[in-house]
Motif scaffolding. Structure first.
Motif, PDB file in Angstrom:
ATOM      1  N   LEU A 146       0.825  -1.210   0.000  1.00  0.00           N
ATOM      2  CA  LEU A 146       0.000   0.000   0.000  1.00  0.00           C
ATOM      3  C   LEU A 146       0.862   1.264   0.000  1.00  0.00           C
ATOM      4  CD1 LEU A 146      -2.946  -0.935   2.390  1.00  0.00           C
ATOM      5  CD2 LEU A 146      -2.798  -1.162  -0.102  1.00  0.00           C
ATOM      6  N   ASN A 147       1.969   1.205   0.704  1.00  0.00           N
ATOM      7  CA  ASN A 147       2.856   2.374   0.719  1.00  0.00           C
ATOM      8  C   ASN A 147       3.402   2.683  -0.668  1.00  0.00           C
ATOM      9  OD1 ASN A 147       2.561   3.084   3.375  1.00  0.00           O
ATOM     10  ND2 ASN A 147       4.259   1.795   4.091  1.00  0.00           N
ATOM     11  N   ASP A 165       0.671   4.262  -2.548  1.00  0.00           N
ATOM     12  CA  ASP A 165       0.464   5.591  -1.982  1.00  0.00           C
ATOM     13  C   ASP A 165       1.524   6.568  -2.496  1.00  0.00           C
ATOM     14  OD1 ASP A 165      -0.574   7.592  -0.362  1.00  0.00           O
ATOM     15  OD2 ASP A 165       0.588   6.976   1.390  1.00  0.00           O
ATOM     16  N   LEU A 219       0.645   7.623  -5.880  1.00  0.00           N
ATOM     17  CA  LEU A 219      -0.457   8.592  -5.809  1.00  0.00           C
ATOM     18  C   LEU A 219       0.085   9.980  -5.456  1.00  0.00           C
ATOM     19  CD1 LEU A 219      -3.491   9.309  -5.731  1.00  0.00           C
ATOM     20  CD2 LEU A 219      -3.508   8.592  -3.336  1.00  0.00           C
ATOM     21  N   GLU A 220       0.979  10.000  -4.496  1.00  0.00           N
ATOM     22  CA  GLU A 220       1.544  11.274  -4.060  1.00  0.00           C
ATOM     23  C   GLU A 220       2.284  11.967  -5.204  1.00  0.00           C
ATOM     24  OE1 GLU A 220       4.660  11.088  -1.267  1.00  0.00           O
ATOM     25  OE2 GLU A 220       4.469  13.182  -0.698  1.00  0.00           O
ATOM     26  N   VAL A 254      -0.179  13.486  -7.533  1.00  0.00           N
ATOM     27  CA  VAL A 254      -0.768  14.706  -6.967  1.00  0.00           C
ATOM     28  C   VAL A 254       0.226  15.855  -7.124  1.00  0.00           C
ATOM     29  CG1 VAL A 254      -1.523  15.845  -4.839  1.00  0.00           C
ATOM     30  CG2 VAL A 254      -2.273  13.519  -5.324  1.00  0.00           C
ATOM     31  N   SER A 288      -4.991   5.182   8.637  1.00  0.00           N
ATOM     32  CA  SER A 288      -4.822   5.941   7.392  1.00  0.00           C
ATOM     33  C   SER A 288      -6.187   6.284   6.819  1.00  0.00           C
ATOM     34  CB  SER A 288      -4.068   5.120   6.353  1.00  0.00           C
ATOM     35  OG  SER A 288      -2.767   4.876   6.798  1.00  0.00           O
ATOM     36  N   ILE A 289      -6.249   7.418   6.146  1.00  0.00           N
ATOM     37  CA  ILE A 289      -7.504   7.832   5.518  1.00  0.00           C
ATOM     38  C   ILE A 289      -7.229   8.157   4.057  1.00  0.00           C
ATOM     39  CG2 ILE A 289      -9.376   9.528   5.545  1.00  0.00           C
ATOM     40  CD1 ILE A 289      -8.972   9.835   8.513  1.00  0.00           C
ATOM     41  N   LEU A 290      -8.096   7.633   3.195  1.00  0.00           N
ATOM     42  CA  LEU A 290      -7.899   7.827   1.753  1.00  0.00           C
ATOM     43  C   LEU A 290      -9.034   8.636   1.145  1.00  0.00           C
ATOM     44  CD1 LEU A 290      -6.628   4.275   0.846  1.00  0.00           C
ATOM     45  CD2 LEU A 290      -5.387   6.423   0.681  1.00  0.00           C
ATOM     46  N   PRO A 291      -8.728   9.418   0.110  1.00  0.00           N
ATOM     47  CA  PRO A 291      -9.777  10.199  -0.559  1.00  0.00           C
ATOM     48  C   PRO A 291     -10.836   9.281  -1.163  1.00  0.00           C
ATOM     49  CG  PRO A 291      -7.586  10.868  -1.317  1.00  0.00           C
ATOM     50  CD  PRO A 291      -7.408   9.628  -0.505  1.00  0.00           C
TER      51      PRO A 291
END
Lengths: 92, 265
Positions: free
Chosen positions: A21-22, A25, A28-29, A32, A68-71
Motif C-alpha cells: 500500500l505504501n 500511496d 499517488l503522491e 498529486v 490511514s484515511i484515503l480520498p
C-alpha cells in the motif's frame, strides 16, 4: 491496521499489506504533486482497489480511529490537493 | 509525506482541537454527542433533499417521454397521410427531446447513487452515535476525570473521523442538489413559458395543426360545396341579405377552430 476510504467506511487490513500500500500511496503522491490528472486517477483507483481487496469492513458501531484515511474514489485532483493543504475543508 | 498519512493527520488534528476545547474531558463527551446528533439531522435532511431533487427530475423525464410519444404518433399520422416532410419534422423534434432526456437520465442516476451513499452513511453514523452514547455513559459513571481522559480521546477521535467523512458527503450532496435544482428550475421555467412547447408541441402544436387541417380540409371543401348548392337552389332567399354573409361568417371560424379542437383531444 485500519484504513478509511472516505465515503465508503473503514476497513481492517493485515499489517503485512502496508509495504504494498505504501508503494501505491507513493505513486499517488507523485501524481498529486505533478498535477497529472490521468496518472492521479489511475493511482487513486489502484490504491483503493487494493485496500478494498485486502480489507474487511469494520462493523458500523466501532469507534476506533483509522490509521490511514484515503480520498473518496471520485475525488478529483483539485479536491485532494485542497484536502492536503486546507484543513478547513473537513467539516465536523 | 504520503497522501494516506497526511489526510489522516488532518482528521486527527480536527479531533484533537475538539478535545482541547474543554476543561473537564467529560464535558467533551456531551459536547461531541450534541454535535453528532446535529450531524445526524443534517445527513437525514441531506438524504431528503437529494430524494426531492431526484423525484423532480423523474417528473420532468416523464413529461419529456410523453412528448416524445406524441411526436412519434404524429410522425406516423403524417406518414400515413403521405406527408414525409411533416413526419421528418416531428422525428427531428423527437430527437432533440432525446438529448435532453439523456441529460436528465444522467442526473437521475447520479442523484440516485448519492441518495444510496448518503443513506448508508447515515446508517453508519447512527450506529456509531449509539455506540458513542453507551460508551459516554460508561465513562462518566465509572471513571474519574483523569482516568477518563484517554478513553474519551479514543471515542471522540473515532467518531469525529466519521463525522468529518459524513460532513463532507453531505456538503457535496447539498452543493450538487442545489445545482440540479437550478437546472431543473430552468427546465420547468422553459416548459411554463412555452419555449419548449414550440419544440414538443404542447398547446400550440403546428405539426398537429397541419395534420388536423389536412383531415378537415376535405370536409371544408364538402361544406363549401353544400353551401354553394343551397345558395344556387334558393336564390330568392339570398335577398334576405344577412343569410349569405352569415353562412360564410360561421363557416370560417368553425374551420379555424377545428384544428384546436383536435389538438385538445
Amino acid at each position: 491496521m485500519i484504513v478509511r476510504i472516505l465515503g465508503e467506511g473503514q476497513l481492517q487490513l493485515d499489517d503485512s499489506a502496508s509495504a504494498e500500500l505504501n508503494a501505491l500511496d507513493a505513486a499517488l503522491e507523485q501524481a498529486v504533486n505533478s498535477g497529472d490528472e490521468p496518472a492521479f486517477r489511475a493511482a487513486l483507483a489502484a490504491l483503493l482497489d487494493r485496500v478494498r481487496a485486502l480489507g474487511t469492513a469494520l462493523p458500523a458501531d466501532t469507534l476506533e480511529p483509522s490509521d490511514s484515511i484515503l480520498p473518496r474514489a471520485d475525488a478529483d485532483l483539485g479536491e485532494v490537493r485542497s484536502m492536503l493543504t486546507d484543513e478547513g475543508y473537513i467539516p465536523g | 509525506m504520503s497522501v494516506m498519512k497526511r489526510v489522516s493527520m488532518i482528521f486527527r488534528a480536527k479531533a484533537n482541537r475538539a478535545l482541547d476545547r474543554m476543561e473537564d474531558p467529560r464535558e467533551t463527551l456531551d459536547y461531541s454527542y450534541q454535535r453528532q446528533l446535529e450531524m445526524l439531522t443534517q445527513v437525514r435532511r441531506g438524504v431528503a433533499d437529494v430524494a426531492t431533487s431526484r423525484k423532480r427530475v423523474e417528473l420532468q423525464m416523464n413529461t419529456l417521454r410523453q412528448n416524445q410519444n406524441r411526436l412519434e404518433g404524429q410522425a406516423k399520422q403524417a406518414l400515413g397521410a403521405g406527408r414525409e416532410d411533416l413526419a421528418r419534422e416531428a422525428l427531428s423534434r423527437k430527437a432533440a427531446l432525446g438529448s435532453q432526456l439523456a441529460d436528465l437520465e444522467n442526473q437521475y442516476q447520479s442523484l440516485q447513487a448519492d441518495e444510496e451513499k448518503l443513506t448508508v452513511a447515515s446508517q453508519r453514523l447512527q450506529a456509531k452515535v449509539e455506540a458513542f452514547r453507551m460508551q459516554k455513559e460508561t465513562i462518566k459513571a465509572t471513571y474519574t476525570a483523569a482516568e477518563a481522559q484517554s478513553r474519551i480521546g479514543e471515542a471522540v477521535s473515532g467518531i469525529s473521523e466519521e463525522m468529518g467523512d459524513v460532513g463532507m458527503a453531505v456538503q457535496r450532496a447539498q452543493d450538487k442538489t442545489a445545482q440540479m435544482q437550478a437546472r431543473a428550475g430552468a427546465i420547468d421555467e422553459l416548459m411554463a413559458s412555452g419555449a419548449l412547447d414550440d419544440m414538443t408541441g404542447t398547446p400550440r402544436d403546428d405539426i398537429q395543426a397541419e395534420l388536423d387541417s389536412m383531415r378537415s380540409g376535405p370536409n371544408i371543401e364538402l361544406e363549401l360545396q353544400r353551401l354553394k348548392g343551397e345558395i344556387g337552389a334558393a336564390p330568392t332567399q339570398a335577398i334576405e341579405g344577412g343569410g349569405t354573409p352569415a353562412a360564410d361568417g360561421t363557416a370560417a371560424p368553425a374551420a379555424a377552430e377545428q384544428p384546436q379542437a383536435g389538438d385538445g383531444a
